[in-house]
Design an enzyme around this catalytic site. Structure first.
Site, PDB file in Angstrom:
ATOM      1  N   ASN A  60       0.807  -1.221   0.000  1.00  0.00           N
ATOM      2  CA  ASN A  60       0.000   0.000   0.000  1.00  0.00           C
ATOM      3  C   ASN A  60       0.844   1.277   0.000  1.00  0.00           C
ATOM      4  OD1 ASN A  60       1.003  -0.035   2.577  1.00  0.00           O
ATOM      5  ND2 ASN A  60      -0.942   0.485   3.586  1.00  0.00           N
ATOM      6  N   GLY A  61       2.173   1.129  -0.135  1.00  0.00           N
ATOM      7  CA  GLY A  61       3.056   2.289  -0.208  1.00  0.00           C
ATOM      8  C   GLY A  61       3.721   2.676   1.092  1.00  0.00           C
ATOM      9  N   GLU A  62       3.346   2.041   2.208  1.00  0.00           N
ATOM     10  CA  GLU A  62       4.019   2.336   3.475  1.00  0.00           C
ATOM     11  C   GLU A  62       5.476   1.893   3.415  1.00  0.00           C
ATOM     12  OE1 GLU A  62       1.911   0.563   6.700  1.00  0.00           O
ATOM     13  OE2 GLU A  62       0.058   1.674   6.330  1.00  0.00           O
ATOM     14  N   LYS A 217      13.233  40.632 -13.292  1.00  0.00           N
ATOM     15  CA  LYS A 217      12.214  39.727 -13.820  1.00  0.00           C
ATOM     16  C   LYS A 217      10.915  39.900 -13.061  1.00  0.00           C
ATOM     17  CE  LYS A 217      13.083  35.709 -10.857  1.00  0.00           C
ATOM     18  NZ  LYS A 217      13.477  34.298 -10.773  1.00  0.00           N
ATOM     19  N   ASP A 249      15.157  23.899 -11.789  1.00  0.00           N
ATOM     20  CA  ASP A 249      14.022  22.973 -11.765  1.00  0.00           C
ATOM     21  C   ASP A 249      13.584  22.688 -13.196  1.00  0.00           C
ATOM     22  OD1 ASP A 249      11.848  21.424 -11.190  1.00  0.00           O
ATOM     23  OD2 ASP A 249      10.884  22.843  -9.846  1.00  0.00           O
TER      24      ASP A 249
END
Length: 341
Positions: A60-62, A217, A249
């Protein structure tokens, strides 16, 4: 008092209670699964190995974490870069700290080559969180005694954690590389916005007093990762411009700045940034922009598909390992940066 009574009194006076034992400090380095290569390099530079750790995900992703040897009484340094998927990286980091606290580690230092949510360090509008503060609170609640981070987005984040914070700077590594490769040219140091002028000033001091410039900017707070480079403030004509920032990024801001510099007559542009997040279209934008070289460090893992010919990656491991050694030996981290950290 009789002789026998005096002897008993003397023995009683010289008695020492408890057990005195001088224990040796024990440095142990731990790594999550986000960027194990960097953690291994740091451990190797310190002359040790990473502590064997079991970590896996449930269906379950734990996340489950367990250390395979005793950590009782150790001086623990837990290295984890908050890379994508960032929330899983942070949660695993917190669980590692909790496991150390419950296993009786003496001191826990959280090593953050990249501090997740650092850009959300203040409120721009009402009903927003200050997520960078929440991250610091989570580490404190998990049991962290100390934070060590590389090039925080803003220095004020240090005040979010109620304990010692070592703010490391990649500046010496990046400037040494630029000096060696481009030091014979006429340079200008350029900040991509007015807010990072102080960092640009430090670059200038280390590069022989090169003149400063910045990009004026505008940014729409309703549209993240987007900005418009309006104009260059400062003299850049005929100079090789070193465009410095803390992170790349999506690459939109930095590439627009590079193109604006070339339009203003710069002889060339070199981009230098600490954190190579390289999300989405970053690779294509960087390859297509006017910069002749993009210099980053390995605070974050860079996937093979995100690499390209003009991208140069420098190792941050020597900086982190030296800082870890200074903290472990009760030395001075500030001395690593000529008293400016």
């Amino acid at each position: 008092m009789s002789k026998g009574g005096a002897d008993k009194a003397g023995k009683h006076k010289d008695r020492r209670h408890g057990i005195r034992k001088r224990t040796k400090k024990n440095l142990m380095v731990f790594s999550g699964r986000a960027h194990p290569d960097l953690a291994r390099d740091v451990a190797a530079a310190l002359g040790t190995d990473l502590v064997p750790t079991s970590a896996y995900d449930f269906a379950n992703g734990e996340i489950y974490v367990r250390y395979e040897e005793s950590v009782r009484g150790c001086d623990a340094f837990v290295i984890q870069s908050h890379t994508a998927p960032i929330n899983e990286s942070i949660m695993e980091h917190l669980l590692m700290i909790d496991a150390l606290k419950r296993a009786s580690a003496k001191r826990i230092t959280v090593v953050l080559p990249f501090y997740g949510y650092a850009r959300q360090d203040k409120k721009h509008r009402g009903r927003e969180p200050i997520s960078a503060r929440l991250i610091a609170d989570l580490f404190a609640a998990a049991g962290a005694d100390r934070l060590m981070a590389v090039d925080l987005h803003t220095a004020q984040i240090q005040g979010f954690f109620d304990g010692p914070v070592d703010h490391l700077m990649a500046l010496p590594i990046l400037t040494d590389y630029v000096q060696e490769k481009y030091g014979d040219q006429e340079l200008a140091i350029v900040s991509p916005d007015a807010g990072r002028i102080k960092v640009a000033e430090q670059w200038s001091r280390r590069l022989g007093g090169a003149p400063l410039a910045f990009i004026h900017k505008t940014r729409d707070i309703n549209r993240p990762n987007e900005s418009a480079a309006n104009r260059v403030v400062g003299e850049v004509a005929g100079r090789l411009c070193v465009l410095v920032d803390d992170m790349i990024d999506t690459g939109g801001t930095i590439t627009k700045a590079a193109d604006a510099l070339m339009k203003d007559g710069a002889a060339g542009v070199v981009i230098a940034a600490t954190h190579a997040i390289l999300s989405g279209p970053a690779k294509e934008r960087l390859m297509a922009c006017a910069a002749q070289e993009i210099i980053v460090t390995n605070t974050l893992p860079i996937a093979p598909e995100c690499r390209f010919d003009t991208l140069t990656t420098l190792s941050i491991a020597p900086l982190i390992s030296r800082a870890v050694k200074e903290v472990f030996e009760d030395g001075s981290v500030t001395s690593m940066f000529d008293g400016n950290a």
